[in-house]
Design a protein around this motif. Structure first.
Motif, short mmCIF file in Angstrom:
data_model
loop_
_atom_site.label_atom_id
_atom_site.label_comp_id
_atom_site.label_asym_id
_atom_site.label_seq_id
_atom_site.Cartn_x
_atom_site.Cartn_y
_atom_site.Cartn_z
N LYS A 162 0.85 -1.19 0.00
CA LYS A 162 0.00 0.00 0.00
C LYS A 162 0.89 1.24 0.00
O LYS A 162 1.84 1.33 0.78
CB LYS A 162 -0.92 0.01 1.21
CG LYS A 162 -1.96 -1.08 1.18
CD LYS A 162 -2.85 -1.00 2.40
CE LYS A 162 -3.87 -2.12 2.40
NZ LYS A 162 -4.69 -2.09 3.61
N PRO A 163 0.58 2.22 -0.87
CA PRO A 163 1.46 3.40 -1.01
C PRO A 163 1.74 4.15 0.30
O PRO A 163 2.89 4.47 0.57
CB PRO A 163 0.71 4.28 -2.00
CG PRO A 163 -0.09 3.33 -2.82
CD PRO A 163 -0.49 2.24 -1.86
N ALA A 164 0.73 4.39 1.10
CA ALA A 164 0.94 5.15 2.34
C ALA A 164 1.81 4.38 3.32
O ALA A 164 2.69 4.95 3.97
CB ALA A 164 -0.40 5.51 2.98
N GLU A 165 1.58 3.07 3.41
CA GLU A 165 2.39 2.24 4.31
C GLU A 165 3.82 2.13 3.80
O GLU A 165 4.77 2.18 4.58
CB GLU A 165 1.78 0.84 4.42
CG GLU A 165 0.46 0.83 5.16
CD GLU A 165 -0.20 -0.55 5.15
OE1 GLU A 165 0.43 -1.53 4.67
OE2 GLU A 165 -1.33 -0.64 5.64
N ARG A 166 3.97 1.99 2.48
CA ARG A 166 5.32 1.89 1.92
C ARG A 166 6.08 3.18 2.14
O ARG A 166 7.26 3.17 2.48
CB ARG A 166 5.27 1.56 0.43
CG ARG A 166 6.68 1.45 -0.15
CD ARG A 166 6.70 1.00 -1.58
NE ARG A 166 5.76 1.75 -2.38
CZ ARG A 166 5.27 1.33 -3.54
NH1 ARG A 166 5.64 0.19 -4.03
NH2 ARG A 166 4.42 2.07 -4.20
N ARG A 167 5.43 4.34 1.95
CA ARG A 167 6.11 5.62 2.17
C ARG A 167 6.61 5.71 3.61
O ARG A 167 7.75 6.11 3.85
CB ARG A 167 5.17 6.78 1.86
CG ARG A 167 5.83 8.13 2.04
CD ARG A 167 4.81 9.26 1.84
NE ARG A 167 5.42 10.54 2.03
CZ ARG A 167 5.64 11.11 3.22
NH1 ARG A 167 5.31 10.48 4.33
NH2 ARG A 167 6.22 12.30 3.29
N LYS B 48 10.49 5.90 4.76
CA LYS B 48 10.94 7.00 5.62
C LYS B 48 11.62 6.45 6.87
O LYS B 48 12.70 6.92 7.27
CB LYS B 48 9.75 7.88 5.98
CG LYS B 48 10.12 9.13 6.70
CD LYS B 48 8.90 10.01 6.89
CE LYS B 48 9.26 11.28 7.59
NZ LYS B 48 8.11 12.17 7.78
N PHE B 49 11.03 5.44 7.47
CA PHE B 49 11.61 4.82 8.66
C PHE B 49 12.96 4.18 8.35
O PHE B 49 13.93 4.34 9.11
CB PHE B 49 10.63 3.79 9.22
CG PHE B 49 11.17 3.02 10.40
CD1 PHE B 49 11.33 3.64 11.62
CD2 PHE B 49 11.51 1.68 10.27
CE1 PHE B 49 11.83 2.93 12.72
CE2 PHE B 49 12.00 0.97 11.34
CZ PHE B 49 12.17 1.59 12.57
N THR C 253 19.49 9.21 7.36
CA THR C 253 19.17 10.18 6.31
C THR C 253 17.68 10.43 6.28
O THR C 253 16.92 9.79 7.00
CB THR C 253 19.71 9.71 4.94
OG1 THR C 253 19.62 10.78 4.03
CG2 THR C 253 18.95 8.51 4.41
N THR C 254 17.28 11.40 5.48
CA THR C 254 15.88 11.80 5.39
C THR C 254 15.51 12.07 3.94
O THR C 254 16.38 12.15 3.07
CB THR C 254 15.63 13.09 6.20
OG1 THR C 254 16.43 14.14 5.62
CG2 THR C 254 15.97 12.93 7.67
#
Length: 113
Positions: free
Chosen positions: A16-21, A25-26, A33-34
């Motif tokens: 899922k896109p939101a979970e993958r993002r 990020k994590f 890094t960020t």
């Protein structure tokens, strides 16, 4: 008992896109890094990196995100690759090609131009 040397550690990449993002990020934060840091390094906007993490195609940013996390690009963005690991061309790129039989104006009668 599982032999720790033979056990392969494969990350469970969310589909899922939101979970993958959030996962990307994590993973970046674990590595120090960020999104902002990668954007500056690549010379793109923060929005470009964020959109790519959501699944919007950007080969250069995808490649850098995958490299930083340490997974293959095709695994991280599997929807952009076929079963052979070849990149799937974006549909919009295929639509840009105008064939000679395609009208080039928005009128029915060319003499009206």
């Amino acid at each position: 008992m599982v032999d720790m040397q033979t056990k392969t550690l494969t990350p469970q990449i969310p589909e899922k896109p939101a979970e993958r993002r959030a996962w990307i990020k994590f993973q970046l934060e674990l590595r120090g890094t960020t999104f902002t840091g990668l954007a500056a390094e690549l010379g793109v906007t923060l929005q470009a990196v964020s959109n790519t993490a959501f699944g919007r195609p950007n080969n250069r940013v995808e490649a850098r995100l995958a490299q930083e996390i340490g997974v293959p690009q095709a695994a991280l963005f599997s929807e952009h690759f076929d079963s052979n690991g070849q990149r799937i061309r974006a549909l919009s790129a295929r639509r840009r090609h105008v064939t000679p039989s395609t009208p080039t104006h928005n009128v029915e009668f060319p003499e009206a131009c």
